[in-house]
Design an enzyme around this catalytic site. Structure first.
Site, PDB file in Angstrom:
ATOM      1  CB  CYS A   2       9.019  27.938 -59.738  1.00 27.22           C
ATOM      2  SG  CYS A   2      10.635  28.639 -59.504  1.00 27.22           S
ATOM      3  NE  ARG A  27       3.428  27.955 -57.342  1.00 30.25           N
ATOM      4  CZ  ARG A  27       3.331  27.537 -56.089  1.00 30.25           C
ATOM      5  NH1 ARG A  27       2.247  27.816 -55.386  1.00 30.25           N
ATOM      6  NH2 ARG A  27       4.291  26.868 -55.509  1.00 30.25           N
ATOM      7  CD1 TRP A  75      10.298  35.378 -57.399  1.00 30.37           C
ATOM      8  CD2 TRP A  75      11.750  34.064 -56.307  1.00 30.37           C
ATOM      9  NE1 TRP A  75      10.893  36.133 -56.425  1.00 30.37           N
ATOM     10  CE2 TRP A  75      11.793  35.360 -55.747  1.00 30.37           C
ATOM     11  CE3 TRP A  75      12.576  33.079 -55.780  1.00 30.37           C
ATOM     12  CZ2 TRP A  75      12.622  35.705 -54.689  1.00 30.37           C
ATOM     13  CZ3 TRP A  75      13.410  33.415 -54.731  1.00 30.37           C
ATOM     14  CH2 TRP A  75      13.429  34.709 -54.194  1.00 30.37           C
ATOM     15  CG  ASN A 101       8.125  25.195 -56.825  1.00 26.14           C
ATOM     16  OD1 ASN A 101       8.969  26.037 -56.534  1.00 26.14           O
ATOM     17  ND2 ASN A 101       7.008  25.037 -56.122  1.00 26.14           N
ATOM     18  N   GLY A 102      11.452  24.238 -56.423  1.00 24.05           N
ATOM     19  CA  GLY A 102      12.122  23.834 -55.190  1.00 24.05           C
ATOM     20  C   GLY A 102      13.608  24.121 -55.311  1.00 24.05           C
ATOM     21  CD  GLU A 482       0.080  42.771 -43.592  1.00 30.48           C
ATOM     22  OE1 GLU A 482       1.153  42.285 -43.175  1.00 30.48           O
ATOM     23  OE2 GLU A 482      -0.351  42.528 -44.727  1.00 30.48           O
ATOM     24  CE  LYS A 486      -0.256  43.302 -48.172  1.00 31.50           C
ATOM     25  NZ  LYS A 486       0.469  42.538 -47.253  1.00 31.50           N
ATOM     26  CD  GLU A 489       3.638  42.621 -49.743  1.00 29.76           C
ATOM     27  OE1 GLU A 489       4.260  41.622 -50.135  1.00 29.76           O
ATOM     28  OE2 GLU A 489       2.733  42.550 -48.902  1.00 29.76           O
ATOM     29  CG  HIS A 505      13.608  55.352 -26.388  1.00 24.58           C
ATOM     30  ND1 HIS A 505      14.118  55.671 -25.143  1.00 24.58           N
ATOM     31  CD2 HIS A 505      12.273  55.216 -26.217  1.00 24.58           C
ATOM     32  CE1 HIS A 505      13.146  55.715 -24.259  1.00 24.58           C
ATOM     33  NE2 HIS A 505      12.011  55.431 -24.879  1.00 24.58           N
ATOM     34  CE  LYS A 604      -0.884  34.916 -52.130  1.00 27.06           C
ATOM     35  NZ  LYS A 604      -1.190  36.193 -51.430  1.00 27.06           N
TER      36      LYS A 604
HETATM   37  C1  AGP Z   1       2.605  39.324 -47.730  1.00 30.18           C
HETATM   38  O1  AGP Z   1       1.876  40.250 -48.523  1.00 30.18           O
HETATM   39  C2  AGP Z   1       3.615  38.554 -48.534  1.00 30.18           C
HETATM   40  N1  AGP Z   1       3.046  37.964 -49.670  1.00 30.18           N
HETATM   41  C3  AGP Z   1       4.430  37.623 -47.669  1.00 30.18           C
HETATM   42  O2  AGP Z   1       4.955  38.348 -46.569  1.00 30.18           O
HETATM   43  C4  AGP Z   1       3.658  36.405 -47.086  1.00 30.18           C
HETATM   44  O3  AGP Z   1       2.758  36.834 -46.098  1.00 30.18           O
HETATM   45  C5  AGP Z   1       4.687  35.461 -46.440  1.00 30.18           C
HETATM   46  O4  AGP Z   1       5.580  35.034 -47.455  1.00 30.18           O
HETATM   47  C6  AGP Z   1       4.047  34.243 -45.771  1.00 30.18           C
HETATM   48  O5  AGP Z   1       3.362  33.497 -46.739  1.00 30.18           O
HETATM   49  P1  AGP Z   1       2.318  32.374 -46.230  1.00 30.18           P
HETATM   50  O6  AGP Z   1       1.262  33.090 -45.437  1.00 30.18           O
HETATM   51  O7  AGP Z   1       1.805  31.754 -47.477  1.00 30.18           O
HETATM   52  O8  AGP Z   1       3.095  31.417 -45.362  1.00 30.18           O
END
Ligand code: AGP
Length: 609
Positions: A2, A27, A75, A101-102, A482, A486, A489, A505, A604
């Site tokens: 958040c 966030r 969030w 936030n938390g 990766e 991408k 997400e 397999h 984020k």
């Molecule tokens: C990747 O596009 C995502 N945003 C997510 O997987 C991110 O890499 C992961 O949450 C780790 O975040 P950080 O690198 O800030 O620790």
């Protein structure tokens, strides 16, 4: 997960809070709200959905006059994203409002206790217990009430508090969630990160866990957990407000893809001096530490974990030290074999990922030295680690990381060569070849970006696929992880990364007519093997988009489409290889009308477990 923001000064607070929340929307963005104090009274407005709705509901903030207030973009963790569950939360008597936030781990017990004392709860959130605790402990001294409330909380919190009885004053409290103070002239701020502050001030104070601050328009006083004043130096933000703006691009993600050559330079060039790799100001101290390292464990989450997988391949190939890579949420709970001969490398863009923080604590408790590879200066992971290599990528706003990931790999490549050299495993020629290849990465990255039109065309061709595979071997497989994330997400299209030879397999049963398979074939030593895997899927009707280096023309015989990426050293292929696949995900998502910078369900920085 958040974002929180607070302002006290001489300007109208509401428009500034809304502006700050927009900067923090990445966030979390399923609901938002603001509360403003005016003439000893609090007014609060909350709205589910994006900030736009809150902006409309408050007429741009005009409905909430006053120069002191707090704001929150959410969030959801506890309770659906509704107006009622949105922050701020207000005490029953309307005297306090808070943003959080938390996660409050002991909120259920507190909720029962407070209900038993007659407090009425409006929401399903864990956060609401905080505002009723403040109400319960307030006997006219805000600082005292804040201290007593914080003493009851277990879990993580970055808290902002405004009290109708104390006009113009805000409280900001930090425990395990990010919280920064912005120092202005006749005005002061707090926020979850600097992006919400940088357009007003570049002078910031990073609070430590357990500390809290009282902010008035003229002063900031920081206290430790016992309520004793502590002094903090003022840090200066090193980047400009434009860095946190879109800069004319349609999306932050596209801007950040395009910024990668510059970000790469910032990560690499200060660390290669006169042809030698120097690990910042801890180089000599780290030599002593590394000489005692028998094993390396890399831990991270999401894309940072995928960068760690690339790092393992590079470090093991060059340094011949065993490297294990594990997602932080697994490492921390599997009673890991870590001791004082283990180097724990934590990789994180935000430096605030809860599971990665917890894995670091676990590693330290078991005797490991911790090296963090992190982007956000002053972040929790940076402060927690013994050694820090910043990736210097600049602010990354898009939820889907791009430059954050590639600069992590750039730093890992420097580290791999430094370690191998420290172990005496590189000839001067090989050392020079590798450092030269690393210095070339910004230029290779730019050439990979220049594939943009071709990638946009391919994305249009393949945008309707509902499920696809990314296959590769060795380093290529690490990049597949990766590339697959991408696409998932930001376009919400299912994809799966698979070790190319493992497909046979069982999973090859899913390959049917027209199934798209993106085959990464930049690993020269395994090129022929990967070609065989391409033939296997082609024989079962797959469409193959191959990504290979400019020497891999033989792949034309089998693939339906080919992207040639500029690869120098096979060990350094990951960055030029991922760039067109970042663009592929971007253009597929754009063609399908997805919200690229703020994908559904995501945030984020995952600052909760
Ligand atoms: C990747 O596009 C995502 N945003 C997510 O997987 C991110 O890499 C992961 O949450 C780790 O975040 P950080 O690198 O800030 O620790």
């Amino acid at each position: 997960m958040c974002g929180i923001v607070g302002y006290t000064g001489r300007q109208d607070a509401a428009p500034l809070l809304l502006e700050g929340l927009r900067k923090l929307e990445y966030r979390g963005y399923d609901s938002a709200g603001i509360a403003v104090e005016n003439d000893g009274r609090l007014r609060m407005v909350k709205a589910s959905g994006h900030i736009d709705r809150l902006e409309e509901k408050t007429h741009g903030g005009a409905d909430l006059p006053g120069c002191c207030g707090i704001g929150h973009t959410r969030w959801a963790t506890h309770g659906a994203p509704t107006d009622v569950n949105a922050h701020p939360h207000m005490s029953n008597d309307g005297k306090f409002a808070i943003v959080h936030n938390g996660i409050i781990e002991n909120y259920s017990a507190l909720r029962e206790e407070l209900r038993g004392k007659g407090f009425v709860f409006q929401s399903e959130t864990d956060t609401e217990v905080i505002v009723h605790l403040l109400d319960m402990y307030y006997q006219g001294d805000l600082k005292e009430a804040v201290m007593r409330t914080a003493a009851r909380l277990e879990g993580s919190y970055a808290l902002g508090v405004v009290c109708a009885d104390v006009p113009g004053t805000l409280c900001a409290i930090k425990m395990a969630s990010p919280l920064i103070l912005g120092v202005g002239i006749g005005e002061n701020y707090f926020a979850s990160d600097v992006t919400a502050l940088v357009s007003h001030t570049k002078n910031v104070i990073y609070l430590e866990d357990g500390e809290f601050a009282e902010l008035t328009p003229e002063s900031i006083t920081v206290y430790d957990v016992a309520g004793r004043p502590v002094s903090h130096s003022i840090s200066r933000i090193v980047w400009d407000v434009e860095a946190a703006e879109k800069g004319g691009y349609d999306h932050f993600m596209l801007k950040e893809i395009m910024e990668q050559p510059r970000a790469m330079k910032a990560a690499i060039e200060p660390r290669i001096r006169s042809g030698r790799i120097v690990l910042d100001d801890f180089d000599d101290a780290f030599k002593v530490c590394f000489d005692d390292v028998h094993r390396i464990v890399i831990t991270a989450c999401g894309s940072a974990y995928h960068a760690g997988c690339v790092g393992r391949t590079m470090i093991e190939a060059l340094c011949r030290t065993p490297v294990e890579v594990d997602v932080a949420s697994e490492l921390r709970y599997r009673d890991p074999i870590i001791d004082d001969h283990t180097l724990l490398i934590a990789v994180s863009q935000s430096g605030e990922t809860a599971d990665t923080i917890a894995a670091i604590r676990e590693g330290k408790n078991r005797g490991a030295k911790v090296l963090a590879i992190v982007n956000v200066v002053g972040s929790t992971i940076a402060k927690l680690s013994d050694y820090v290599l910043y990736t210097w990528a600049g602010p990354e706003i898009a939820v889907a990381t791009t430059k954050g990931y590639t600069t992590q790999i750039a730093v890992l490549s420097l580290l791999a060569v430094w370690m191998a050299d420290r172990r005496g495993l590189l000839t001067p020629e090989r050392y020079s070849e590798l450092t030269g290849g690393i210095l070339d990465l910004p230029e290779r990255t730019q050439r990979a970006i220049d594939l943009n039109p071709q990638v946009a065309y391919l994305a249009e061709r393949y945008r309707d696929n509902t499920s696809l595979f990314f296959i590769g071997r060795n380093l290529d497989y690490a990049v597949c992880l990766e590339a697959s994330l991408k696409l998932k997400e930001i376009s919400y299209i299912h994809s799966e990364a698979y070790a190319a030879d493992e497909l046979k397999h069982g999973t090859i049963a899913l390959i049917d007519e027209g199934r798209l398979v993106v085959a990464l074939a930049c690993c020269e030593a395994l090129f022929d093997k990967t070609m065989s895997n391409i033939k296997e899927v082609k024989a079962r009707g797959a469409k193959v988009l191959a990504v290979t280096h400019e020497g891999g023309r033989r792949v034309f015989a089998e693939a339906d489409d080919v992207l040639f990426v500029p690869v120098t050293d096979p060990l350094l292929a990951a960055i030029p290889e991922i760039v067109p696949l970042q663009l592929f995900a971007y253009y597929v998502a754009r063609a399908n009308g997805c919200d690229i910078d703020k994908p559904r369900n995501l945030a984020k920085s995952v600052t909760v477990e």
